[in-house]
Enzyme design. Structure first.
Site, PDB file in Angstrom:
ATOM      1  N   VAL A  87       0.873  -1.177   0.000  1.00 26.01           N
ATOM      2  CA  VAL A  87       0.000   0.000   0.000  1.00 26.01           C
ATOM      3  C   VAL A  87       0.906   1.222   0.000  1.00 26.01           C
ATOM      4  CG1 VAL A  87      -1.911   1.171   1.130  1.00 26.01           C
ATOM      5  CG2 VAL A  87      -1.693  -1.318   1.342  1.00 26.01           C
ATOM      6  N   GLY A  88       1.169   1.753  -1.186  1.00 27.98           N
ATOM      7  CA  GLY A  88       2.136   2.835  -1.284  1.00 27.98           C
ATOM      8  C   GLY A  88       3.502   2.338  -0.834  1.00 27.98           C
ATOM      9  N   ARG A  89       4.088   3.011   0.154  1.00 28.54           N
ATOM     10  CA  ARG A  89       5.384   2.603   0.685  1.00 28.54           C
ATOM     11  C   ARG A  89       5.255   1.501   1.736  1.00 28.54           C
ATOM     12  NH1 ARG A  89       7.779   8.057   2.930  1.00 28.54           N
ATOM     13  NH2 ARG A  89       5.661   8.113   3.793  1.00 28.54           N
ATOM     14  N   HIS A  90       4.027   1.301   2.220  1.00 27.02           N
ATOM     15  CA  HIS A  90       3.809   0.368   3.333  1.00 27.02           C
ATOM     16  C   HIS A  90       3.681  -1.069   2.856  1.00 27.02           C
ATOM     17  CE1 HIS A  90       2.356  -1.410   6.968  1.00 27.02           C
ATOM     18  NE2 HIS A  90       1.136  -1.619   6.495  1.00 27.02           N
ATOM     19  N   HIS A 144      -3.987  -4.568   6.955  1.00 29.35           N
ATOM     20  CA  HIS A 144      -4.537  -4.781   5.613  1.00 29.35           C
ATOM     21  C   HIS A 144      -5.003  -6.240   5.475  1.00 29.35           C
ATOM     22  CE1 HIS A 144      -4.861  -3.026   1.535  1.00 29.35           C
ATOM     23  NE2 HIS A 144      -4.705  -4.267   1.100  1.00 29.35           N
TER      24      HIS A 144
END
Length: 365
Positions: A163-166, A210
């Protein structure tokens, strides 16, 4: 990558509640208690149904899906929809249906613990069971497509996500993380202050894990709604957490920035004892609760009985050419319901005249 459930710590503030958060808790409880005061319960329930549409509109907007409230209401009514707006309208309809079910379970005392796997998988399943086919599949960056199975969390052997950088926990570790998540937030729910602060921190930590291949944002916002109800700050369903998150306090990009901030790792020995930054959790939680308070205050003014009655009267003055119509609509708002036969008594006129006024109102919707 740390794959032990302690990776999501701290989940809340165990030793002491920061002063800024403590002040916010008092303000939120006070404002929520005033929301809808003076409204008949039946009128409040009808208005809450309109707020569900608003909540859904803003929740979808966060996902980049701009659905007009008019189309959402048409979808809820089962009306025929234009092909270009149909998928988004049906997606919005699914959100409203699930939130309505949550509100009904709370009203009847059957609402499961909002942080439990039972509740979260039910929300995901109920939501995707109502979704159009177009939104029940994930298209990965490598071109492959994966069907979304309603109510199924990521499991061992599933495709990993970013999720993006995560980078969330691996699929094989989701069950352990979710078990830890629920146990920790059961502890937070033991106090009235903990139940309110946990709405903010659980919202982030669920998205950090998530657990589902898709739909985590919507599930987390519906969880936050359910947590507000159980924390006693639901305000009869007359305020929307999604509106606050989508609009922010100063700009619409705050939600994404604050969620990203709360991902921050611990910054040193004075930054708590968990894997993640306690200072960042404090900043994020203050923002989340301020946004919530802003929406509760907004709705308290919006649903003030005197101001609401004036707006309802103005609402019917233009489309209904009958000077008696505003008096009739005011009576329905104040009393929640009105027998058709009582219209004559209320308006102090003949039965035929009262019937004509009532007919004009119903014809105008």
């Amino acid at each position: 990558m740390l794959e032990t459930p302690g990776r999501i710590e701290p989940c809340f503030f165990e030793e002491h509640i920061p002063a800024g958060l403590a002040d916010l808790l008092i303000d939120i409880q006070r404002e929520a208690a005033q929301l809808g005061q003076g409204l008949h319960p039946d009128s409040a329930a009808e208005l809450a149904d309109l707020v569900r549409v608003m909540n859904c509109y803003y929740s979808n907007l966060i996902e980049g899906h701009n659905t007009r409230p008019r189309d959402i209401e048409r979808a809820l009514a089962g009306a025929e929809l234009e092909e270009e707006t149909r998928p988004l309208a049906l997606e919005a309809r699914a959100h409203v249906i699930v939130q309505r079910a949550i509100d009904e379970m709370h009203e009847t005392g059957t609402l499961p613990r909002p942080t439990s796997g039972e509740f979260l998988t039910w929300v995901h399943r109920a939501f995707y069971d109502e979704m159009p086919d177009e939104f029940r599949v994930i298209e990965h960056s490598d071109g492959t497509r994966e069907p979304i199975i309603p109510g199924h969390m990521r499991q061992d052997g599933g495709k990993e996500v970013a999720v993006g950088r995560h980078l969330p926990p691996s699929s094989s570790r989701v069950a352990a993380f979710m078990d830890h998540f629920d146990k920790r937030f059961q502890i937070a729910a033991r106090s009235s202050s903990g139940r309110i602060i946990a709405i903010a921190s659980a919202h982030h930590r669920l998205n950090y894990i998530h657990p589902f291949p898709a739909g985590n944002g919507r599930v987390s916002r519906l969880m936050s709604h359910a947590m507000a109800l159980t924390a006693g700050i639901g305000g009869q369903g007359l305020w929307s957490v999604s509106r606050g998150l989508a609009r922010g306090l100063t700009d619409r990009g705050e939600y994404k920035r604050m969620m990203d901030l709360a991902d921050s790792p611990r910054r040193g020995d004075r930054d708590g004892r968990g894997n993640l930054s306690e200072a960042a959790l404090k900043t994020y939680s203050e923002w989340f609760l301020k946004a919530s308070l802003d929406q509760i205050t907004f709705s308290t003014k919006l649903f003030d009985l005197a101001g609401l009655e004036k707006r309802y009267r103005r609402l019917v003055e233009d489309p209904v050419d009958d000077k008696r119509a505003p008096d009739l609509i005011s009576a329905v708002l104040r009393h929640g319901a009105l027998r058709r036969g009582d219209a004559q008594i209320l308006l102090k006129t003949s039965e035929r005249t009262a019937r004509n006024t009532l007919g004009k109102l119903t014809s105008a919707g």
